[in-house]
Structures are given as C-alpha cells and as structure tokens.
Write a protein that holds these residues in place. Sequence first.
Motif, PDB file in Angstrom:
ATOM      1  N   GLY A  72      10.766  21.724  -6.113  1.00  0.00           N
ATOM      2  CA  GLY A  72      10.605  21.058  -6.756  1.00  0.00           C
ATOM      3  C   GLY A  72       9.721  19.414  -6.148  1.00  0.00           C
ATOM      4  N   ILE A  73       9.592  20.228  -4.555  1.00  0.00           N
ATOM      5  CA  ILE A  73       9.064  19.220  -3.982  1.00  0.00           C
ATOM      6  C   ILE A  73       7.558  20.342  -4.016  1.00  0.00           C
ATOM      7  N   VAL A  74       6.397  20.903  -3.823  1.00  0.00           N
ATOM      8  CA  VAL A  74       6.449  21.730  -4.069  1.00  0.00           C
ATOM      9  C   VAL A  74       5.226  21.225  -5.772  1.00  0.00           C
ATOM     10  N   ARG A  75       6.315  20.767  -6.745  1.00  0.00           N
ATOM     11  CA  ARG A  75       5.450  20.717  -7.626  1.00  0.00           C
ATOM     12  C   ARG A  75       5.320  19.344  -7.605  1.00  0.00           C
ATOM     13  N   GLU A  76       6.070  18.498  -6.953  1.00  0.00           N
ATOM     14  CA  GLU A  76       5.227  17.422  -7.222  1.00  0.00           C
ATOM     15  C   GLU A  76       4.079  16.973  -6.242  1.00  0.00           C
ATOM     16  N   LEU A  77       3.592  17.374  -4.909  1.00  0.00           N
ATOM     17  CA  LEU A  77       2.912  17.656  -4.254  1.00  0.00           C
ATOM     18  C   LEU A  77       1.355  18.164  -5.245  1.00  0.00           C
ATOM     19  N   GLY A  78       1.811  18.966  -6.031  1.00  0.00           N
ATOM     20  CA  GLY A  78       0.489  19.452  -6.674  1.00  0.00           C
ATOM     21  C   GLY A  78      -0.025  20.574  -6.347  1.00  0.00           C
ATOM     22  N   ARG A 136       0.218  17.641   7.364  1.00  0.00           N
ATOM     23  CA  ARG A 136      -0.372  18.381   5.832  1.00  0.00           C
ATOM     24  C   ARG A 136      -1.385  18.209   5.783  1.00  0.00           C
ATOM     25  N   MET A 137      -2.378  19.519   4.630  1.00  0.00           N
ATOM     26  CA  MET A 137      -3.853  19.141   3.970  1.00  0.00           C
ATOM     27  C   MET A 137      -3.162  18.836   2.659  1.00  0.00           C
ATOM     28  N   PRO A 138      -3.202  18.246   2.609  1.00  0.00           N
ATOM     29  CA  PRO A 138      -2.593  17.393   0.781  1.00  0.00           C
ATOM     30  C   PRO A 138      -2.784  18.101  -0.357  1.00  0.00           C
ATOM     31  N   GLY A 139      -2.103  18.199  -1.422  1.00  0.00           N
ATOM     32  CA  GLY A 139      -2.535  19.201  -2.019  1.00  0.00           C
ATOM     33  C   GLY A 139      -2.998  20.802  -2.094  1.00  0.00           C
ATOM     34  N   GLU A 140      -2.899  21.069  -1.199  1.00  0.00           N
ATOM     35  CA  GLU A 140      -3.475  22.450  -0.748  1.00  0.00           C
ATOM     36  C   GLU A 140      -2.191  23.239   0.128  1.00  0.00           C
ATOM     37  N   ARG A 141      -1.910  22.992   1.926  1.00  0.00           N
ATOM     38  CA  ARG A 141      -0.327  23.554   2.085  1.00  0.00           C
ATOM     39  C   ARG A 141       0.091  22.266   3.796  1.00  0.00           C
ATOM     40  N   ILE A 196       0.923  -1.028   0.135  1.00  0.00           N
ATOM     41  CA  ILE A 196       0.137  -0.119  -0.094  1.00  0.00           C
ATOM     42  C   ILE A 196       1.142   1.219   0.147  1.00  0.00           C
ATOM     43  N   LEU A 197       0.444   2.410  -0.639  1.00  0.00           N
ATOM     44  CA  LEU A 197       1.388   3.306  -1.039  1.00  0.00           C
ATOM     45  C   LEU A 197       0.442   4.526  -1.012  1.00  0.00           C
ATOM     46  N   SER A 198       1.424   5.654  -0.562  1.00  0.00           N
ATOM     47  CA  SER A 198       0.654   6.836  -0.013  1.00  0.00           C
ATOM     48  C   SER A 198       1.315   7.919  -0.391  1.00  0.00           C
ATOM     49  N   ARG A 199       0.699   9.315  -1.354  1.00  0.00           N
ATOM     50  CA  ARG A 199       1.231  10.358  -1.087  1.00  0.00           C
ATOM     51  C   ARG A 199       0.472  11.509  -0.326  1.00  0.00           C
ATOM     52  N   THR A 200       0.218  11.151   0.429  1.00  0.00           N
ATOM     53  CA  THR A 200      -0.698  12.121   1.447  1.00  0.00           C
ATOM     54  C   THR A 200      -0.018  12.023   2.658  1.00  0.00           C
ATOM     55  N   SER A 201       0.406  10.542   3.091  1.00  0.00           N
ATOM     56  CA  SER A 201       1.403  10.619   4.075  1.00  0.00           C
ATOM     57  C   SER A 201       2.385  12.140   4.891  1.00  0.00           C
ATOM     58  N   PRO A 202       2.879  12.112   6.064  1.00  0.00           N
ATOM     59  CA  PRO A 202       3.418  13.762   5.989  1.00  0.00           C
ATOM     60  C   PRO A 202       4.920  12.919   5.658  1.00  0.00           C
ATOM     61  N   GLN A 203       5.183  11.446   5.691  1.00  0.00           N
ATOM     62  CA  GLN A 203       6.332  10.726   5.539  1.00  0.00           C
ATOM     63  C   GLN A 203       6.806  11.165   4.259  1.00  0.00           C
ATOM     64  N   PHE A 204       5.841  10.518   3.252  1.00  0.00           N
ATOM     65  CA  PHE A 204       5.643  10.926   1.757  1.00  0.00           C
ATOM     66  C   PHE A 204       6.688  12.763   2.098  1.00  0.00           C
ATOM     67  N   LEU A 205       6.617  13.385   2.505  1.00  0.00           N
ATOM     68  CA  LEU A 205       6.889  15.069   2.122  1.00  0.00           C
ATOM     69  C   LEU A 205       8.801  15.019   3.214  1.00  0.00           C
ATOM     70  N   GLU A 206       8.560  14.508   4.328  1.00  0.00           N
ATOM     71  CA  GLU A 206       9.315  13.998   4.635  1.00  0.00           C
ATOM     72  C   GLU A 206      10.626  13.693   3.975  1.00  0.00           C
ATOM     73  N   ARG A 207      10.953  12.760   3.284  1.00  0.00           N
ATOM     74  CA  ARG A 207      11.197  11.602   2.184  1.00  0.00           C
ATOM     75  C   ARG A 207      12.110  12.355   1.061  1.00  0.00           C
ATOM     76  N   LEU A 208      10.490  13.164   0.244  1.00  0.00           N
ATOM     77  CA  LEU A 208      11.321  14.596  -0.132  1.00  0.00           C
ATOM     78  C   LEU A 208      12.261  15.859  -0.142  1.00  0.00           C
ATOM     79  N   LEU A 209      11.666  15.581   1.390  1.00  0.00           N
ATOM     80  CA  LEU A 209      12.306  16.864   2.037  1.00  0.00           C
ATOM     81  C   LEU A 209      14.124  16.010   2.017  1.00  0.00           C
TER      82      LEU A 209
END
Length: 420
Positions: free
Chosen positions: A270-276, A237-242, A205-218
């Motif tokens: 780059g992270i902002v673009r990846e996260l919509g 995170r509020m995914p896709g917003e802020r 199971i994958l996720s793009r909304t998890s805080p961990q996804f943002l952490e790994r991108l950072l």
Amino acid sequence: MATKKNDLTPNMIETFKEFKETKNIDRTTLVSVLEESFRNVIAKLFGSDENFDVIVNPDKGDFEIYRNRVVVPNGEVKDENKEIALKEAQKIAEDYEVGEDVSERVDFAKFGRRAILNLRQTLASKILELEHDSLYNKYKDRVGQIISGEVYQTWKREVLLVDDENNELILPKSEQIPNDQYRKGESVRAVILRVDNENNNPKIILSRTSPQFLERLLEAEVPEINDGLISVKRIARMPGERAKVAVESYDERIDPVGACVGVRGSRVHGIVRELGNENIDVINFTTNTKLFIQRALSPAKVSSISIDEENLKAEVYLKPEEVSLAIGRGGLNIKLASMLTGYTIDVFREVGEEGEEEDIYLDEFADEVDQWVIDAIKAIGLDTAKAVLKAPRELLIEKADLEEETVDNLLKILADEFES
C-alpha cells in the motif's frame, strides 16, 4: 429611542452573520472583537468610550449602543458627551432630576458614512487577524503529521489543497513525487512539513517527498512501529524511485524487517502504491558501521570494507559481478546507501595476487592523456593507474563527471601499459 438605519447598517449586520456562520471563531471571541471594533470608532468620534455600553448579539446579527450621561442644571453642560442638560433629559423621561444618570440608545447610523466604513474595515481586519491566529495555532503543533486535503487548484510551481474546514494547504513542486498527477476534487495525502507565519500570514506547507512522510505511512501500516516495539532509525529516499529504511526491534522475538514488509509484502504494498511505485528496501539497523554499510549496499555482497571515521568515508571492495549491484541503476543504490549511513562510499573491484607488479602514478601518463582528465580523476581520490583500473567504470563517469568515451579511452591506455 427609535433607531434609524442607513443603507450601510444592514450590510454591516449581514457581515456579522457571515462571520458567525463561516469563520472558525468562538462566540466569546467574536463578541469581544465586535465590541472592541465599536469602541475604537466611538473613541475616535468622542475622544473616549468609557461612558458607552456596547451590546452585541452575533447570534441574531444585531447590536445596541447606549451612551450614559449625568444630568446637570440647564446651561451648565461642559462636556456634551458625558453631561446632559436637565431639560434635554426630561424630554426622554419627565421625572429625571439633576445628578441622575441617563442611559440613551445611540443610532450608530447617525455617526456618518465614514464612521460606518471605518467600523467595517476595523472589524474585517481584526477578524482576519483572528483567522490567521486560529489557523496557525491549529497547525503549528501538527508538523510531521499526515493530513488529507482536497485538490482545489493546480499551478506550475505548487498545488493548492483545502482541509475539511476549507483552510488552504500548499504542496510545492519541490515536495511532489515526480510522477504524481493531481486532479481537482481528488483527495491527496501528505505530511505537514512546516508552518510559516511571516507577518502573521500562516502558510501550511506539505510534502510527499520528505522521509517523514514514509515514516508516518509505515507507522500507520505496521502496528509494531505504532506500538513502539519497532523503531524506524533512518530513512533515505529518492522520491518515486527507491527508498531504504533502517529499522530496529526492541523485542528479540520480533523480526523488524519481516514485520515491516509483511507476508508477501502485504504491509509495504500500500505504501509503494501511495508513493508512485517507489521501491522500498528495509534493512536491520546496527551501530556497527561496517556491517551497516554492508547492509545498506544490499543486494550487493561486500567482500571487505575500509572505514575512515574521521572523514566519514568508506572504501568497499566487491567481486566484479557484485559491483553493478552495489552501484545500482544510475548510481541509485550507492547514493541511497551513502544517504542512509552518512558515509561517502567508494566501491572497488576485488583483485587477486597478480597485483604484485609495480603501480604507476597517473601524472606519468601526461603525454598520452590530457591533464584535465588526469586532474578530474585525481580529484576523486584516485592517483595511480591500478586504482583507476580497479574502480568501476560507472563510478569514474559519475564522480569525475567525464564522458563515457573519455573514460573508456583512459582505461584502454592504462590497461595497455600493464599488458605491455
């Protein structure tokens, strides 16, 4: 002894070749599984497989089976599976004598159609089990890592991706950024959220909304984080917003916020673009609760804060022009600040000295305001008229779950009381 094959045996050999060529199973394990499958069928047919030799060659896709029997005098055979009469042995080789061992090639096809089908089913079941074990072992220790997968199929509730070995990966709707669109064949990055293994049927199971996804991108974009000089302490995170990220530096010469954002936002773009186009606020972490809440409410400037540590609540007072900044569009800023700090945050307008006049309890307005409205306001911790008037209008609408018209009418009634 010549081996006669029926029409099922070649198909079975092709099956072996297919497993060798397409499945991620090492040669030793494959040989062991094939041999075990043959022995299971032999044991069912003869009651025992201990006097059989099974030789499997998955590289060529063939196999040989030999039965070992002891030569006994004619007429004294008691177990045809383990013993062979002298005259039968001498048909194989004339020099056999009583007491010697005879090793004879067995034509598996002669075991019958049912035996062959049983073998193929047993083999398929074991290979599938091995595949599941291999997939689970491959991913179970990779939870929290980023992976790239190719979109294979999209459904209403999930997107199916495949990795570079054609293993299936699942991206549920709940783990997708709202504005994401997926097209067959395109590459998608996500974090491995969990590996389910119910009934030995692993699901990645994958996720793009998890805080961990943002952490790994950072971590990938900011060398100082990857090197351990900066730590990501908390993410909301509020995914896709802020999103809000609290970071801390272990080297006083490094500004953690500046390092994460980069020159003119170069590292975070780059992270902002990846996260919509998800806006990312980076702040300095601190163990000072009041200061942390103050930073979390940025860009609003806080005048004063009152903390209830036992109930994890904070009352924040701001100048009237700062209130809307603290709350943010749709209450987004205050929600993220609460998520980041772990405190329930209530914001209030700062008032001057004129507040010396006597306050009035809300219940005294029961003749002008419906009781259910009074109860809704009291439920969010506001018991008096002044407390309601100090609270932001947006907060009353959202937290008390009241219509705008109802709130405006209430505020007018309360304000008129003090004016009069």
